[in-house]
Design an enzyme around this catalytic site. Structure first.
Site, PDB file in Angstrom:
ATOM      1  N   HIS A 155      18.372  28.215  58.431  1.00  0.00           N
ATOM      2  CA  HIS A 155      19.052  28.302  59.741  1.00  0.00           C
ATOM      3  C   HIS A 155      20.520  28.692  59.557  1.00  0.00           C
ATOM      4  O   HIS A 155      21.332  27.901  59.097  1.00  0.00           O
ATOM      5  CB  HIS A 155      18.957  26.968  60.492  1.00  0.00           C
TER       6      HIS A 155
ATOM      7  N   HIS B 108      23.882  31.600  61.107  1.00  0.00           N
ATOM      8  CA  HIS B 108      24.368  32.575  62.103  1.00  0.00           C
ATOM      9  C   HIS B 108      25.295  33.554  61.389  1.00  0.00           C
ATOM     10  O   HIS B 108      26.510  33.343  61.319  1.00  0.00           O
ATOM     11  CB  HIS B 108      25.114  31.873  63.239  1.00  0.00           C
TER      12      HIS B 108
ATOM     13  N   GLN C 265      21.658  33.569  72.914  1.00  0.00           N
ATOM     14  CA  GLN C 265      22.628  32.474  72.891  1.00  0.00           C
ATOM     15  C   GLN C 265      22.915  31.887  74.276  1.00  0.00           C
ATOM     16  O   GLN C 265      23.130  30.686  74.417  1.00  0.00           O
ATOM     17  CB  GLN C 265      23.949  32.980  72.272  1.00  0.00           C
TER      18      GLN C 265
ATOM     19  N   HIS D  35      16.376  27.226  68.670  1.00  0.00           N
ATOM     20  CA  HIS D  35      17.305  26.124  68.853  1.00  0.00           C
ATOM     21  C   HIS D  35      16.672  25.246  69.924  1.00  0.00           C
ATOM     22  O   HIS D  35      16.426  25.716  71.038  1.00  0.00           O
ATOM     23  CB  HIS D  35      18.650  26.635  69.345  1.00  0.00           C
TER      24      HIS D  35
ATOM     25  N   GLU E  26      19.219  20.745  71.184  1.00  0.00           N
ATOM     26  CA  GLU E  26      20.468  20.474  70.459  1.00  0.00           C
ATOM     27  C   GLU E  26      21.421  19.789  71.428  1.00  0.00           C
ATOM     28  O   GLU E  26      22.365  20.378  71.950  1.00  0.00           O
ATOM     29  CB  GLU E  26      21.084  21.758  69.888  1.00  0.00           C
TER      30      GLU E  26
ATOM     31  N   ASP F 260      23.589  26.466  59.042  1.00  0.00           N
ATOM     32  CA  ASP F 260      23.900  26.785  60.439  1.00  0.00           C
ATOM     33  C   ASP F 260      25.168  27.624  60.571  1.00  0.00           C
ATOM     34  O   ASP F 260      25.126  28.750  61.059  1.00  0.00           O
ATOM     35  CB  ASP F 260      23.997  25.503  61.284  1.00  0.00           C
TER      36      ASP F 260
HETATM   37 FE   FE2 Z   1      22.238  27.454  65.128  1.00  0.00          FE
END
Ligand code: FE2
Length: 443
Positions: free
Chosen positions: A77, A79, A172, A230, A233, A329
Site C-alpha cells: 500500500h 501513494h 481520492q 481504502h 479509514e 502508505d
Molecule cells: Fe492510502
C-alpha cells in the site's frame, strides 16, 4: 561483539562456475541456517545445506556468514504520485487525514507529469537500496488530465528491470461524490492500471459508500482485475464498508483478489459485531493491509484521553487465517512528513502498535512486509525455492526478529541474480576512557 568482515560479493568470474551466483552459509526466514542458494539465468536453481554445493561454484559468490537472506520486501500500500512532495505547496498543520486530502487537492492543479516521474524514480531508488522490490501504489484518478496515471505508467516501465510496480486506480475524492470520477477511473484502467481502488468512507453517505463498493467490484470482475480499496479509514465504529466489500468479493467470485486497506474503524467497533465480521472476511477470502505509521499518527485525532491507536485488529485477523500485510502508505507527502522506504521500520511500528511481541507474532510481522504482501499483489515467482526469481536481500541480522529489532542494514540486494544495491555494515566504534582498546560492535 567484535565485527566480522563484511559480506562482500566477489565479482571475479570463476572459470569453473556452474552457477551465475552462489550465496553461501545463509540463514533463511523459515529458520533454516547454514544454507547455500545457487542461481542460474535469473532463477533460483538450488537451495541446499552448506557444503552440498561445495563443488559447484558461482561466477559471483557471496559469503552470507550465517546472516539472513530473505525474499525482497514488498509494500502492499503506497501513494507514489504524492511521495516526496512534502511542503508543496505547504505542510499539513493539523496532521489529519482530512487536511491531507485538502492539501493534496491544492497541490493537484500544480502537478506536472515530469515532476511526478522525477519524484517517483527517486523514491524507487530509495526502495531498491532498502531491498523493497515490489510496490502496489495507488494513483489518484480524480484529475481528468490523468497526468499522475501517465506519469506512473511511465515509471512502471522504467523501473521494471529492478522493481515491480503495480498500480491501483484510486478515486481520492470519491467515485460517486466527485463528478466524472467513474469515467476517469475507467479511462485509467483502459490505459493499463491493473487494480481497481475505491474510498467508500469518503462518499457522501454510508449508502453511497456501499453503492461505490458494488460498482467498483463489478467493474473489477468484468475486467478480470484485482480490487484494493481504502476502506473504513475512520474512527467511526459504524463505518462498515468492509462488510460490503466482503459480500461483493464473495458474490462475484473474487476470492483471493480483493484487499481492504486500512480498516481502521475495526479498531473502534463493538466486539460482538467484530466477532461476526472477521469470519465473514475470512469466508470471502479478502485480505487486509494495515498501515501502522500512518494509522498511529492520523487516527484518534478527535479523542482527548485515552487516545485510540486506530490500527485495525491485526492479530485477530491473522488468527482467523486472513492475510494481513503492513504497508508504508506515505513518505514525505501531504499526510506524512517522515519515512524512508524501509519496510522494517513499518514492521517495527506495526509490531508495537499491535502489541505483537511473542516470537511467532514478531515473525508474522516480518511476513507482513514480505511473503504476505507478495500474495496480495499476486507476484509470480516470489520466494526462495528452486524456480523462483533470484530476487533476495542479505540482511545484517541472524533472523527475522533481529532484522526488525535492528532495522538491519541491507548488505546486498539481488534482482534476477544480479547484485543491484549494497550497503555498508552498520558498526559503532567506541574509544572509552579506562578501557584497553577500541571496541567495535553492531548489535
Ligand atoms: Fe492510502
Amino acid at each position: 561483539m567484535k565485527t566480522k568482515p563484511r559480506a562482500t560479493p566477489r565479482a571475479t568470474p570463476r572459470a569453473d562456475a556452474q552457477f551465475d551466483l552462489v550465496v553461501r552459509n545463509a540463514a533463511l526466514p523459515d529458520g533454516r541456517v547454514g544454507m547455500d542458494i545457487a542461481v542460474r539465468a535469473g532463477r533460483i536453481a538450488a537451495v541446499a545445506a552448506h557444503g552440498e554445493l561445495a563443488g559447484a561454484g558461482g561466477a559471483v559468490e557471496i559469503d552470507a556468514q550465517g546472516q539472513l537472506v530473505s525474499p525482497p520486501f514488498v509494500d502492499a500500500h503506497f501513494h507514489m504520485d504524492a511521495t516526496l512532495s512534502y511542503g508543496l505547496p505547504r505542510v499539513n498543520q493539523s496532521g489529519t487525514l482530512l487536511e491531507g486530502i485538502a492539501l493534496w487537492g491544492e497541490l493537484k492543479p500544480l502537478l506536472t507529469e515530469e515532476a511526478i516521474v522525477e519524484r517517483a524514480l527517486a523514491y524507487c531508488d530509495w526502495a531498491v537500496g532498502k531491498g523493497l522490490l515490489a510496490i502496489r501504489s495507488h494513483v489518484d484518478v480524480g484529475d481528468p488530465r490523468l497526468i499522475a496515471v501517465d506519469a506512473l505508467l511511465h515509471v512502471r516501465e522504467r523501473v521494471k528491470p529492478y522493481l515491480d510496480l503495480q498500480l491501483v486506480a484510486f478515486p481520492q475524492d470519491g467515485v460517486l461524490r466527485a463528478p466524472g470520477a467513474l469515467d476517469t477511473l475507467q479511462r485509467a484502467l483502459d490505459k493499463g492500471v491493473e487494480v481497481v481502488g475505491g474510498i467508500p468512507h469518503f462518499e457522501r453517505t454510508m449508502a453511497e459508500g456501499a453503492e461505490s463498493v458494488r460498482i467498483l467490484c463489478e467493474i473489477a470482475a468484468a475486467r478480470g482485475l484485482r480490487v484494493d480499496m481504502h476502506c473504513d479509514e475512520t474512527d467511526d465504529p459504524m463505518s462498515r464498508h468492509i462488510e460490503t466489500l466482503a459480500l461483493h468479493a464473495q458474490r462475484l467470485g473474487l476470492r483471493g483478489r480483493v484487499n481492504g486497506s486500512h480498516l481502521t474503524s475495526m479498531h473502534s467497533m463493538d466486539n460482538y459485531y467484530v466477532s461476526k465480521l472477521i469470519p465473514l472476511i475470512a469466508e470471502a477470502g479478502v485480505s487486509a493491509t494495515a498501515n501502522p505509521l500512518i494509522n498511529i499518527t492520523i487516527q484518534g485525532r478527535h479523542d482527548t484521553y485515552p487516545k485510540r491507536r486506530g490500527m485495525t485488529r491485526v492479530p485477530e485477523l491473522m488468527a482467523a487465517g486472513i492475510d494481513v500485510a503492513f504497508g508504508h502508505d506515505c513518505v514525505m507527502d501531504p499526510w506524512y512528513s517522515l519515512g524512508s522506504a524501509d519496510m522494517l521500520e513499518v514492521a517495527h511500528m506495526g509490531l508495537h502498535v499491535a502489541q505483537m511481541t511473542g516470537q511467532e507474532a514478531m515473525r508474522a510481522c516480518f511476513d507482513a512486509v514480505t511473503a504476505v504482501p507478495a500474495r496480495i499483489l499476486g507476484l509470480e515467482g516470489y520466494g526462495l525455492t528452486p524456480g523462483c526469481h533470484a530476487d533476495f536481500v542479505l540482511l545484517q541480522a541472524r533472523d527475522p526478529i533481529e532484522a526488525i529489532r535492528l532495522r538491519a542494514a541491507r548488505l546486498a540486494v539481488v534482482r534476477r541474480g544480479r547484485v543491484i544495491a549494497r550497503t555498508a555494515e552498520a558498526t559503532a566504534t567506541l574509544d572509552l576512557p579506562g578501557r584497553p582498546a577500541a571496541t567495535s560492535f553492531r548489535r
